[in-house]
Structure formats: C-alpha cells, structure tokens
Design a protein around this motif. Structure first.
Motif, short mmCIF file in Angstrom:
data_model
loop_
_atom_site.label_atom_id
_atom_site.label_comp_id
_atom_site.label_asym_id
_atom_site.label_seq_id
_atom_site.Cartn_x
_atom_site.Cartn_y
_atom_site.Cartn_z
N ILE A 46 40.11 -28.00 49.86
CA ILE A 46 39.64 -26.98 48.93
C ILE A 46 38.16 -26.73 49.20
O ILE A 46 37.33 -27.63 49.08
N VAL A 47 37.85 -25.48 49.59
CA VAL A 47 36.49 -25.10 49.96
C VAL A 47 35.79 -24.40 48.79
O VAL A 47 34.59 -24.50 48.64
N ASP A 48 36.55 -23.67 47.98
CA ASP A 48 35.97 -22.96 46.85
C ASP A 48 37.06 -22.77 45.80
O ASP A 48 38.25 -22.73 46.12
N ILE A 49 36.65 -22.65 44.54
CA ILE A 49 37.58 -22.43 43.44
C ILE A 49 37.42 -20.98 42.99
O ILE A 49 36.33 -20.57 42.58
N ILE A 50 38.51 -20.21 43.06
CA ILE A 50 38.47 -18.80 42.69
C ILE A 50 38.58 -18.66 41.17
O ILE A 50 37.74 -18.06 40.53
N ASP A 51 39.66 -19.18 40.61
CA ASP A 51 39.85 -19.20 39.16
C ASP A 51 40.74 -20.40 38.83
O ASP A 51 40.93 -21.27 39.68
N GLN A 52 41.28 -20.43 37.63
CA GLN A 52 42.05 -21.61 37.23
C GLN A 52 43.39 -21.73 37.92
O GLN A 52 44.05 -22.77 37.81
N ASN A 53 43.82 -20.71 38.66
CA ASN A 53 45.11 -20.75 39.33
C ASN A 53 45.03 -20.70 40.85
O ASN A 53 46.02 -20.98 41.52
N ARG A 54 43.89 -20.31 41.42
CA ARG A 54 43.79 -20.10 42.86
C ARG A 54 42.55 -20.78 43.43
O ARG A 54 41.52 -20.85 42.77
N VAL A 55 42.70 -21.25 44.67
CA VAL A 55 41.59 -21.88 45.38
C VAL A 55 41.52 -21.35 46.80
O VAL A 55 42.51 -20.84 47.33
N LEU A 56 40.36 -21.45 47.41
CA LEU A 56 40.17 -21.10 48.82
C LEU A 56 40.30 -22.38 49.61
O LEU A 56 39.61 -23.37 49.33
N VAL A 57 41.23 -22.40 50.58
CA VAL A 57 41.48 -23.60 51.37
C VAL A 57 41.18 -23.31 52.84
O VAL A 57 41.25 -22.18 53.29
N ASP A 58 40.89 -24.37 53.56
CA ASP A 58 40.61 -24.27 54.99
C ASP A 58 40.94 -25.62 55.61
O ASP A 58 40.95 -26.65 54.93
N ALA A 59 41.21 -25.59 56.90
CA ALA A 59 41.43 -26.80 57.67
C ALA A 59 41.36 -26.43 59.14
O ALA A 59 41.56 -25.26 59.49
N PRO A 60 41.08 -27.39 60.02
CA PRO A 60 41.10 -27.08 61.45
C PRO A 60 42.51 -26.64 61.86
O PRO A 60 43.51 -27.27 61.53
N GLY A 61 42.59 -25.51 62.53
CA GLY A 61 43.88 -24.99 62.97
C GLY A 61 44.61 -24.17 61.93
O GLY A 61 45.71 -23.70 62.18
N VAL A 62 44.01 -24.01 60.75
CA VAL A 62 44.62 -23.22 59.67
C VAL A 62 43.62 -22.14 59.28
O VAL A 62 42.43 -22.41 59.14
N LYS A 63 44.12 -20.92 59.11
CA LYS A 63 43.25 -19.82 58.71
C LYS A 63 42.79 -20.01 57.27
O LYS A 63 43.57 -20.35 56.39
N ARG A 64 41.49 -19.78 57.02
CA ARG A 64 40.93 -19.88 55.67
C ARG A 64 41.60 -18.83 54.81
O ARG A 64 41.65 -17.66 55.17
N ASP A 65 42.12 -19.24 53.65
CA ASP A 65 42.90 -18.32 52.84
C ASP A 65 42.90 -18.78 51.38
O ASP A 65 42.66 -19.95 51.08
N VAL A 66 43.21 -17.84 50.50
CA VAL A 66 43.38 -18.14 49.08
C VAL A 66 44.83 -18.58 48.87
O VAL A 66 45.75 -17.98 49.42
N ILE A 67 45.00 -19.63 48.10
CA ILE A 67 46.35 -20.15 47.83
C ILE A 67 46.45 -20.52 46.35
O ILE A 67 45.48 -20.94 45.74
N SER A 68 47.63 -20.33 45.81
CA SER A 68 47.89 -20.69 44.42
C SER A 68 47.98 -22.21 44.28
O SER A 68 48.50 -22.89 45.17
N LEU A 69 47.52 -22.73 43.17
CA LEU A 69 47.60 -24.18 42.94
C LEU A 69 49.04 -24.64 42.76
O LEU A 69 49.32 -25.83 42.87
N ARG A 70 49.95 -23.72 42.49
CA ARG A 70 51.36 -24.08 42.40
C ARG A 70 51.94 -24.45 43.75
O ARG A 70 52.98 -25.10 43.82
N ARG A 71 51.32 -24.00 44.83
CA ARG A 71 51.82 -24.24 46.17
C ARG A 71 51.28 -25.51 46.82
O ARG A 71 51.64 -25.82 47.94
N VAL A 72 50.36 -26.21 46.17
CA VAL A 72 49.75 -27.39 46.79
C VAL A 72 49.93 -28.63 45.91
O VAL A 72 50.07 -28.54 44.70
N ALA A 73 49.94 -29.76 46.58
CA ALA A 73 49.95 -31.05 45.90
C ALA A 73 48.61 -31.72 46.20
O ALA A 73 48.24 -31.89 47.37
N ILE A 74 47.88 -32.06 45.16
CA ILE A 74 46.55 -32.66 45.31
C ILE A 74 46.70 -34.13 45.69
O ILE A 74 47.53 -34.85 45.15
N THR A 75 45.88 -34.59 46.63
CA THR A 75 45.91 -35.99 47.06
C THR A 75 44.71 -36.75 46.49
O THR A 75 43.84 -36.16 45.86
#
Length: 103
Positions: A46-75
C-alpha cells in the motif's frame, strides 16, 4: 488509611485486547485475493490511501493501480516507505525487508 479503588473503565480493558492488529497504513503488505483479478496471489504494498474503501498499491513487476480493500488480504508485514514513493524506492525498501513479489 486504605487506598481508594480505581474506577472501572471498560475502554481500558478493551484497548488491551483489541481484536485487530493489521491496520491499513502506508507500507503495509497485502495479497490480492480475488481470483478474477490479474494480480491474484501477488504481494502488493500500500503506497497511498485514497479513501476508506480504496488504496493505491504497487510492487515490482506489478503496475501501480488503485484497488478496492475488498480485493486484498492484509498481512502482518510492513515495509518502511514514504507516502507515494516511486517504484525504485519501493523496490529498495522491499529488498531491505527481504520481500520478493510472487510471480
């Protein structure tokens, strides 16, 4: 003289036994858990928090994108990065934390 009993505070007891310890925060590592998503099973940071439902994510080999928190499991893992850092800084921080993006 006997000491006065401390007043009962249900909040102080609740704070000692909070059920959640994986907070949504900058640098938190998450795993995409939606099979229909092209990022399924990949480690994302998680690189940035957009609002209470969406975050900006990034990783090597993955395009930086906005994703819903419903689609991720926090570690439990967390990378020490600045808010909205660039890809090179993120990759260096992940390497320092010895995390690799799953392929």
């Amino acid at each position: 003289r006997t000491p006065r009993p401390q007043p009962f505070s249900p909040l102080s007891d609740a704070l000692d036994t909070m059920p959640f310890n994986r907070n949504i925060e900058i640098g938190r590592v998450a795993v995409c858990n939606l099979k229909a998503d092209k990022r399924y099973g990949k480690l994302l940071v998680i690189v940035d928090i957009i609002d209470q439902n969406r975050v900006l994510v990034d990783a090597p080999g993955v395009k930086r994108d906005v994703i819903s928190l419903r689609r991720v499991a926090i570690t439990d893992l967390k990378v020490d990065i600045e808010r909205a850092c660039d890809g090179a800084a993120l990759e260096a921080a992940m390497r320092a934390r010895t995390l690799r993006a799953s392929r």
